[in-house]
Design an enzyme around this catalytic site. Sequence first.
Site, short mmCIF file in Angstrom:
data_model
loop_
_atom_site.label_atom_id
_atom_site.label_comp_id
_atom_site.label_asym_id
_atom_site.label_seq_id
_atom_site.Cartn_x
_atom_site.Cartn_y
_atom_site.Cartn_z
CB THR A 30 3.69 -39.87 -43.47
OG1 THR A 30 3.51 -38.55 -42.95
CG2 THR A 30 2.35 -40.53 -43.73
CB THR A 78 -1.11 -38.27 -39.64
OG1 THR A 78 -0.16 -37.27 -39.33
CG2 THR A 78 -2.35 -37.62 -40.22
N1 ASP Z 1 3.88 -36.02 -37.97
C1 ASP Z 1 3.11 -37.19 -38.39
C2 ASP Z 1 3.93 -38.42 -38.04
O1 ASP Z 1 4.86 -38.70 -38.73
C3 ASP Z 1 2.84 -37.09 -39.85
C4 ASP Z 1 2.05 -38.23 -40.43
O2 ASP Z 1 1.89 -39.29 -39.88
O3 ASP Z 1 1.56 -38.03 -41.58
O4 ASP Z 1 3.65 -39.08 -37.08
#
Ligand code: ASP
Length: 343
Positions: A108, A28
């Site tokens: 995340t 993200t």
């Molecule tokens: N779906 C995303 C990922 O893990 C979520 C994020 O980065 O907050 O790449």
Amino acid sequence: MNTPVTPSSSPTPAHTLPRIAVLATGGTIAGAAPDATNTAGYQAGVIGVGQLLDAVPGLGAIARIHAEQVASIDSKDMPLALWTQLAQRVNALLASDDVDGVVITHGTDTLEETAYLLHLTVKGTKPVVMTAAMRPASALSADGPLNLLNAVTVAANAAAGQGVLVAFNNRIHCARDVTKVSTYAVDAFQSPEVGALGWVQDGRVEFQRRALRPHTVDSAFVIGAQWPQVEIVASYAGVSRAAVDALVVAGVRGIVVAGTGNGSLHATLQQALADAAAQGVAIVRASRTGSGHVMRNGAAQDGALGFVSAGTLNPYKARVLLMLALAAGHAGAAALQQVFDTY
Ligand code: ASP
């Protein structure tokens, strides 16, 4: 893909500044949505590392940055081959006299798994700091730029030998302990029971404690290309033995079970897992509660059935350790318990 990128907005760096390699993998933090008020309907991993760095003012005054786009994925789709590639690249950078520290941008969703994997397999004492974001780069109040600035600040200032760190929302966490605890909040990471190692704010880095368990150069584990298949199941009301039986037929080497409370298991599931253990599948009991440790049940359960207790590792981190342990040739409940008691 190892393309050096110089942030265009950075001033010419002083030759004495720490040399920090920034490895981007997507997530993200590199996400983009159609408009600035959209923080959920975005595509992860579409913005390149050069643009990520350009969005961070003042980086050039903290470090000399060498940037590489290692991958551009949503971390929910993390493939094991990318773990191997990433760990090997971090190891190569840590071994270089031209690098003083490494920062990794990541999604995340599986950050806590990658962080623990690297904590156990990268070999070096230089800082390795992971970061991420909850809001896409296109969002109003995107959290990525400050998290990236703080991660570089930590990598440029942390003392050697603290293992892999996660800098997120001003806190510095140990890779072993940190876990994602929110689906949407910018304060999405915690280290349950033990708390963060320290904090970073406005260029200042302060550590309040150190991780005790072995990592990096003190870890016996090395990165390899082979990943023994280890899957995760859970215990819950009315659970059947279908999933465990199917996994055994599929030939898994290990199963981590997210048990209720103190890793307790529904009797039906326990029998299925005991049958799997009797066929040589490594069984590790963790907890689905999100914090606390799983006590070894001794003769009554673990001893009699050949199960291993995950201790304070959550199921996802326990799976990482079990894969590494099996790949390294550890076999049998006693030897595996020793691994879990050590790491
Ligand atoms: N779906 C995303 C990922 O893990 C979520 C994020 O980065 O907050 O790449």
